[in-house]
Design an enzyme around this catalytic site. Structure first.
Site, PDB file in Angstrom:
ATOM      1  N   ILE A  13      51.668 115.862  87.411  1.00 48.40           N
ATOM      2  CA  ILE A  13      52.028 117.016  88.247  1.00 48.40           C
ATOM      3  C   ILE A  13      53.256 116.712  89.101  1.00 48.40           C
ATOM      4  CG2 ILE A  13      51.231 118.448  90.183  1.00 48.40           C
ATOM      5  CD1 ILE A  13      49.879 119.232  87.651  1.00 48.40           C
ATOM      6  N   LYS A  15      53.173 113.390  91.408  1.00 46.81           N
ATOM      7  CA  LYS A  15      52.883 112.417  92.487  1.00 46.81           C
ATOM      8  C   LYS A  15      53.993 111.377  92.612  1.00 46.81           C
ATOM      9  CE  LYS A  15      48.978 110.985  90.728  1.00 46.81           C
ATOM     10  NZ  LYS A  15      48.933 111.870  89.562  1.00 46.81           N
ATOM     11  N   THR A  16      54.374 110.782  91.487  1.00 48.87           N
ATOM     12  CA  THR A  16      55.389 109.724  91.540  1.00 48.87           C
ATOM     13  C   THR A  16      56.745 110.308  91.927  1.00 48.87           C
ATOM     14  OG1 THR A  16      54.179 108.589  89.796  1.00 48.87           O
ATOM     15  CG2 THR A  16      56.399 107.802  90.252  1.00 48.87           C
ATOM     16  N   LYS A  37      51.019 101.572  93.977  1.00 43.97           N
ATOM     17  CA  LYS A  37      50.356 102.352  92.914  1.00 43.97           C
ATOM     18  C   LYS A  37      49.262 101.429  92.367  1.00 43.97           C
ATOM     19  CE  LYS A  37      49.748 105.206  89.390  1.00 43.97           C
ATOM     20  NZ  LYS A  37      49.517 106.659  89.355  1.00 43.97           N
ATOM     21  N   ASP A  52      55.114 104.156  86.642  1.00 38.19           N
ATOM     22  CA  ASP A  52      55.110 104.668  88.015  1.00 38.19           C
ATOM     23  C   ASP A  52      55.548 103.582  88.998  1.00 38.19           C
ATOM     24  OD1 ASP A  52      54.186 106.992  86.985  1.00 38.19           O
ATOM     25  OD2 ASP A  52      52.315 107.044  88.125  1.00 38.19           O
TER      26      ASP A  52
HETATM   27  N1  LIG Z   1      59.980 119.019  91.459  1.00 39.29           N
HETATM   28  C1  LIG Z   1      60.274 118.415  90.307  1.00 39.29           C
HETATM   29  N2  LIG Z   1      61.534 118.455  89.813  1.00 39.29           N
HETATM   30  C2  LIG Z   1      61.864 117.850  88.661  1.00 39.29           C
HETATM   31  N3  LIG Z   1      60.999 117.137  87.897  1.00 39.29           N
HETATM   32  C3  LIG Z   1      59.731 117.048  88.335  1.00 39.29           C
HETATM   33  C4  LIG Z   1      59.304 117.657  89.542  1.00 39.29           C
HETATM   34  N4  LIG Z   1      57.986 117.388  89.705  1.00 39.29           N
HETATM   35  C5  LIG Z   1      57.616 116.624  88.652  1.00 39.29           C
HETATM   36  N5  LIG Z   1      58.657 116.423  87.816  1.00 39.29           N
HETATM   37  C6  LIG Z   1      58.646 115.659  86.568  1.00 39.29           C
HETATM   38  O1  LIG Z   1      57.392 115.877  85.932  1.00 39.29           O
HETATM   39  C7  LIG Z   1      56.947 114.683  85.291  1.00 39.29           C
HETATM   40  C8  LIG Z   1      55.606 114.265  85.830  1.00 39.29           C
HETATM   41  O2  LIG Z   1      55.757 113.877  87.185  1.00 39.29           O
HETATM   42  P1  LIG Z   1      55.125 112.536  87.753  1.00 39.29           P
HETATM   43  O3  LIG Z   1      55.298 111.411  86.808  1.00 39.29           O
HETATM   44  O4  LIG Z   1      55.650 112.374  89.134  1.00 39.29           O
HETATM   45  O5  LIG Z   1      53.581 112.977  87.772  1.00 39.29           O
HETATM   46  P2  LIG Z   1      52.330 112.150  88.329  1.00 39.29           P
HETATM   47  O6  LIG Z   1      51.452 113.127  89.028  1.00 39.29           O
HETATM   48  O7  LIG Z   1      52.802 110.997  89.113  1.00 39.29           O
HETATM   49  O8  LIG Z   1      51.620 111.662  86.971  1.00 39.29           O
HETATM   50  P3  LIG Z   1      50.517 110.480  86.793  1.00 39.29           P
HETATM   51  O9  LIG Z   1      49.191 111.165  86.880  1.00 39.29           O
HETATM   52  O10 LIG Z   1      50.810 109.970  85.407  1.00 39.29           O
HETATM   53  O11 LIG Z   1      50.742 109.446  87.847  1.00 39.29           O
HETATM   54  C9  LIG Z   1      58.035 113.628  85.514  1.00 39.29           C
HETATM   55  O12 LIG Z   1      58.908 113.600  84.421  1.00 39.29           O
HETATM   56  C10 LIG Z   1      58.741 114.140  86.767  1.00 39.29           C
HETATM   57  O13 LIG Z   1      60.069 113.693  86.859  1.00 39.29           O
HETATM   58 MG   LIG Z   2      52.436 109.013  88.810  1.00 35.51          MG
END
Ligand SMILES: Nc1ncnc2c1ncn2[C@@H]1O[C@H](COP(=O)(O)OP(=O)(O)OP(=O)(O)O)[C@@H](O)[C@H]1O
Ligand SMILES: [Mg+2]
Length: 226
Positions: A13, A15-16, A37, A52
């Site tokens: 979604i 988070k990272t 993390k 991450d």
């Molecule tokens: N506001 C945003 N603008 C551009 N890209 C985004 C945005 N939010 C998320 N993304 C992109 O969506 C993808 C998923 O985001 P991210 O890896 O941060 O999710 P996460 O919640 O950390 O996932 P996980 O559960 O695997 O830890 C990534 O490629 C990230 O760059």
């Molecule tokens: Mg993440």
């Protein structure tokens, strides 16, 4: 000590993305900020920079090596599955008490804001009886709930918020990290969620030109998480 726990309505979604953006914004203002993390599934040791932990280390201005990844992410698993399933496949169960000890030490040692990135969504199982929510509650940290702006996010966000608040947890803010496909402008989703969670701050991180949005979120966190 200033710290917050970054969780989400689900996996992938933002988070990272949000955690790294906050760290960059704070460091850009000359403030100290770091992240851990602790639990990472789907980890490929051949590409640490894509993980991450690698993304968070880069935001902190640190080198990405096997050792630096291990230092902020001790529980690493290969299978891209929920942590309890990934851990079972490797015969290395996740110990919540050990995670708590690791997090408390990292938060104590951090010179500025410390962000703890969870894993998956707020109710992802860590083992047969505990979820990420139990982890957050045990640390007594305010949660930063990251949500998307895709169709369906309102129910996912309210459900996750209710789960986080249920056992007495606190939500520092909900962050709407704009999804690739949104049926309405993020402000409309924001306004709808706000009606049901009037006391909780909402921040929007647009997909493009979001430098200022990260600055505002970073300022808010620096003020509110203590
Ligand atoms: N506001 C945003 N603008 C551009 N890209 C985004 C945005 N939010 C998320 N993304 C992109 O969506 C993808 C998923 O985001 P991210 O890896 O941060 O999710 P996460 O919640 O950390 O996932 P996980 O559960 O695997 O830890 C990534 O490629 C990230 O760059
Ligand atoms: Mg993440």
């Amino acid at each position: 000590m200033k710290a917050a726990f970054v969780t989400a309505t689900g996996t992938d979604i933002g988070k990272t993305y949000v955690t790294a953006g906050i760290i960059r914004a704070l460091r850009g203002q000359g403030a100290q900020a770091s992240a851990i993390k602790p639990v990472m599934s789907g980890y490929d040791p051949g590409r640490p920079e894509a993980s991450d932990a690698g993304i968070l280390l880069a935001a902190m201005g640190k080198p990405v090596t096997a050792a630096t990844v291990a230092a902020i992410s001790p529980w690493r698993y290969a299978a891209p599955l929920s942590p309890d399933m990934a851990a079972a496949r490797e015969g290395r169960a996740i110990s919540l008490p050990d995670i708590l000890t690791f997090c408390r030490a990292a938060i104590r040692a951090a010179p500025g804001l410390m962000l703890v990135e969870g894993v998956g969504g707020a109710l992802v199982p860590l083992d047969a009886s505990r979820t990420v929510r139990d982890w957050i509650d045990s640390l007594q940290l305010p949660a930063l709930l990251v949500a998307g702006t895709y169709l369906g996010t309102i129910s996912h966000t309210l459900t996750a918020a209710e789960a986080l608040l249920r056992q007495g947890g606190r939500i520092a803010a909900i962050v709407l990290s704009e999804s690739a496909h949104s049926p309405v402008p993020p402000e409309e989703t924001d306004a709808s969620i706000q009606k049901f969670l009037p006391g909780i701050a909402l921040h929007i991180i647009p997909r493009h030109f979001n430098h200022l949005s990260f600055q505002q979120l970073a300022d808010f966190l620096a003020r509110s998480c203590g």
